[in-house]
Design an enzyme around this catalytic site. Structure first.
Site, mmCIF file in Angstrom:
data_model
loop_
_atom_site.group_PDB
_atom_site.id
_atom_site.type_symbol
_atom_site.label_atom_id
_atom_site.label_comp_id
_atom_site.label_asym_id
_atom_site.label_seq_id
_atom_site.Cartn_x
_atom_site.Cartn_y
_atom_site.Cartn_z
ATOM 1 N N GLY A 1 1.228 5.710 0.872
ATOM 2 C CA GLY A 1 0.335 6.705 1.456
ATOM 3 C C GLY A 1 -0.756 6.045 2.282
ATOM 4 O O GLY A 1 -0.566 4.978 2.869
ATOM 5 N N CYS A 2 -1.920 6.662 2.317
ATOM 6 C CA CYS A 2 -3.048 6.127 3.065
ATOM 7 C C CYS A 2 -3.374 4.714 2.595
ATOM 8 O O CYS A 2 -3.602 4.483 1.405
ATOM 9 C CB CYS A 2 -4.262 7.037 2.883
ATOM 10 S SG CYS A 2 -5.769 6.394 3.638
#
Length: 271
Positions: free
Chosen positions: A112-113
């Site tokens: 993810g981020c």
């Protein structure tokens, strides 16, 4: 540059064509060539059977020359671009050859981020350095905005430089599983896109073996199938400077989050 080349080519073609015409053909004051032909004189015909006066023939000649130049320029541009794309693809799909400090090892993770994942690894004892960036894509030297388009195939990754004597690869894997949802395909929370996929990118056969073994153990604790990809580490492109250690430096709200070793405070992904 291609538009300028076409413009210059057109100008040169016109000048070259006009230079071979007699003055009568381009002078309005003495222009039998532009006057209507006698009724009993047939006009020259094209291959399509359409009569052409000398001015039309001139225009046809100019247009033909310009079209030829344009095709040549476009062909040259496409060939150059293709060669550049091939060279860039070979680099992006090649191994990560960046030098690491003596006695340390590299590891790459996508979950993810990359801001949240980086801070988690910053806090891990035995991790000497972290960098966020892009990998596994097809575009050479991508920017954040390139990756956000979703068509470069890059993943947002964290590259970890760790000391195996103080931090095992298994420990890094435990941190990886704990800080994202490995069953979510191309999405973590509100972050959606292939750049947010889950991935473990190994630098050695030993890392590969440990990653697969770890994923099997993790799968036994979950009801949903893990979608994490396990692939060889490829060329790493370091992200823009202001993205490095983003959350530890204050994130989007200017509130710094602790990167102290062993810190267990919850991580706010966007600061």
């Amino acid at each position: 540059s291609l538009s300028l080349s076409v413009f210059l080519c057109v100008c040169a073609t016109i000048a070259n064509s006009l230079s071979f015409l007699p003055m009568a053909a381009i002078s309005p004051s003495a222009s039998p060539a532009f006057s209507s032909p006698p009724c009993n004189k047939r006009l020259p015909r094209t291959n399509h059977g359409i009569p052409q006066s000398p001015p039309v023939k001139l225009l046809s000649k100019i247009m033909g020359r310009c079209l030829f130049c344009l095709r040549q320029l476009v062909s040259f541009g496409c060939s150059t671009s293709s060669q550049s794309d091939i060279a860039g693809f070979e680099i992006t799909q090649g191994p990560d050859l960046d030098a690491r400090d003596c006695c340390f090892e590299f590891a790459q993770f996508a979950g993810g981020c990359f801001w949240k994942m980086e801070l988690a690894y910053q806090r891990a004892p035995g991790v000497m350095a972290t960098e966020v960036g892009y990998s596994q894509g097809i575009l050479h030297n991508p920017t954040y905005y390139d990756v956000c388009r979703g068509d470069t195939r890059h993943a947002e990754v964290v590259r970890v430089q760790y000391y195996p004597e103080k931090c095992s690869y298994d420990t890094l894997l435990e941190i990886f599983w704990a800080h994202h949802d490995p069953t979510s395909l191309n999405r973590q929370g509100n972050d959606v896109g292939t750049q947010y996929r889950s991935g473990i990118y190994f630098y050695s056969t030993e890392q590969k073996k440990l990653a697969r073994r770890s994923m099997l153990r993790r799968q036994q604790t979950l009801k949903t199938t893990i979608v994490t990809e396990i692939l060889p580490a490829k060329k790493f492109y370091k992200a823009e400077k202001h993205f490095q250690q983003y959350l530890a430096n204050g994130g989007g709200f200017g509130i710094k989050q602790s990167a102290q070793k062993g810190c267990l405070e919850p991580i706010r992904c966007h600061g």
